[in-house]
Design a protein around this motif. Structure first.
Motif, short mmCIF file in Angstrom:
data_model
loop_
_atom_site.label_atom_id
_atom_site.label_comp_id
_atom_site.label_asym_id
_atom_site.label_seq_id
_atom_site.Cartn_x
_atom_site.Cartn_y
_atom_site.Cartn_z
N THR A 21 0.88 -1.17 0.00
CA THR A 21 0.00 0.00 0.00
C THR A 21 0.91 1.22 0.00
N TYR A 22 0.70 2.11 -0.98
CA TYR A 22 1.60 3.24 -1.13
C TYR A 22 0.81 4.51 -1.45
N HIS A 23 1.46 5.64 -1.19
CA HIS A 23 0.87 6.96 -1.48
C HIS A 23 1.12 7.28 -2.95
N HIS A 27 -0.64 12.77 -5.50
CA HIS A 27 -1.73 12.99 -4.55
C HIS A 27 -1.40 12.22 -3.27
N ALA A 28 -0.66 12.84 -2.38
CA ALA A 28 -0.13 12.16 -1.20
C ALA A 28 -1.21 11.61 -0.28
N HIS A 29 -2.43 12.14 -0.34
CA HIS A 29 -3.51 11.66 0.53
C HIS A 29 -4.24 10.46 -0.07
N VAL A 30 -3.90 10.05 -1.29
CA VAL A 30 -4.55 8.92 -1.96
C VAL A 30 -3.65 7.69 -1.87
N LEU A 31 -4.22 6.56 -1.43
CA LEU A 31 -3.47 5.32 -1.33
C LEU A 31 -3.82 4.40 -2.49
N ASN A 32 -2.84 3.63 -2.94
CA ASN A 32 -3.05 2.64 -3.99
C ASN A 32 -2.42 1.33 -3.53
N PHE A 34 -0.46 -2.41 -4.70
CA PHE A 34 0.30 -3.17 -5.69
C PHE A 34 0.53 -4.57 -5.11
N ILE A 35 0.27 -5.62 -5.91
CA ILE A 35 0.47 -7.00 -5.47
C ILE A 35 1.72 -7.56 -6.14
N TRP A 36 2.56 -8.21 -5.36
CA TRP A 36 3.83 -8.78 -5.84
C TRP A 36 3.91 -10.24 -5.40
N GLN A 37 4.36 -11.13 -6.30
CA GLN A 37 4.55 -12.54 -5.95
C GLN A 37 5.87 -13.02 -6.51
N ASP A 38 6.54 -13.87 -5.72
CA ASP A 38 7.78 -14.50 -6.16
C ASP A 38 8.08 -15.66 -5.21
N TYR A 39 8.93 -16.57 -5.67
CA TYR A 39 9.38 -17.64 -4.79
C TYR A 39 10.50 -17.09 -3.91
N ASP A 40 10.39 -17.36 -2.61
CA ASP A 40 11.33 -16.79 -1.64
C ASP A 40 11.57 -17.78 -0.51
N LEU A 41 12.60 -17.52 0.26
CA LEU A 41 12.96 -18.38 1.39
C LEU A 41 12.50 -17.75 2.70
N ALA A 42 11.70 -18.47 3.46
CA ALA A 42 11.30 -18.01 4.79
C ALA A 42 12.34 -18.50 5.79
N PRO A 43 12.60 -17.85 6.87
CA PRO A 43 11.94 -16.67 7.40
C PRO A 43 12.63 -15.36 7.01
N PHE A 54 14.45 -1.84 -3.50
CA PHE A 54 14.33 -1.29 -4.85
C PHE A 54 13.21 -0.25 -4.89
N TRP A 55 12.05 -0.59 -4.30
CA TRP A 55 10.91 0.33 -4.30
C TRP A 55 11.29 1.65 -3.63
N GLN A 56 11.91 1.56 -2.46
CA GLN A 56 12.25 2.78 -1.72
C GLN A 56 13.29 3.62 -2.46
N ARG A 57 14.14 2.96 -3.23
CA ARG A 57 15.21 3.66 -3.95
C ARG A 57 14.72 4.23 -5.29
N GLU A 58 13.85 3.51 -6.02
CA GLU A 58 13.53 3.85 -7.41
C GLU A 58 12.11 4.34 -7.66
N ILE A 59 11.14 3.99 -6.82
CA ILE A 59 9.74 4.32 -7.09
C ILE A 59 9.36 5.61 -6.35
N ASP A 60 8.62 6.47 -7.03
CA ASP A 60 8.25 7.78 -6.45
C ASP A 60 7.20 7.68 -5.36
N GLY A 61 6.33 6.67 -5.41
CA GLY A 61 5.26 6.55 -4.41
C GLY A 61 5.78 5.98 -3.11
N PRO A 62 5.81 6.79 -2.03
CA PRO A 62 6.31 6.28 -0.74
C PRO A 62 5.39 5.19 -0.17
N LEU A 63 6.01 4.18 0.41
CA LEU A 63 5.26 3.06 0.98
C LEU A 63 4.51 3.49 2.24
#
Length: 89
Positions: A21-23, A27-32, A34-43, A54-63
């Motif tokens: 969920t990101y701003h 329009h900083a007051h509007v939330l959108n 995004f769904i992401w899926q990949d194979y990963d290792l828990a925990p 990557f999102w925090q570095r490259e995407i303009d919409g703050p999480l």
């Protein structure tokens, strides 16, 4: 050499689904969402955290928030390699 999906599942990978969920950048007051899926290792979830970085570095919409779930599809004890087959008439 890259592992196949089956080899990754036997190595302990599972399907991780994350809901970001990101701003909206303009329009900083509007939330959108995004769904992401990949194979990963828990925990540790290295692929998920790499994507968050990557999102925090490259995407303009703050999480705003990230929710995720992880499900192992198969484990070594649930899988057998069948070498033969018997057929009955």
């Amino acid at each position: 050499m890259a592992l196949s999906e089956t080899e990754r599942m036997l190595a302990g990978y599972g399907l991780t689904t994350a809901e970001f969920t990101y701003h909206m950048p303009d329009h900083a007051h509007v939330l959108n969402v995004f769904i992401w899926q990949d194979y990963d290792l828990a925990p540790d979830h290295p692929r998920l955290f790499k994507f968050i970085e990557f999102w925090q570095r490259e995407i303009d919409g703050p999480l705003h928030s990230v929710r995720f779930s992880h499900r192992r599809e198969i484990s070594a004890g649930e899988w057998r390699n069948v070498v033969g087959e018997f057929r009955l008439h």
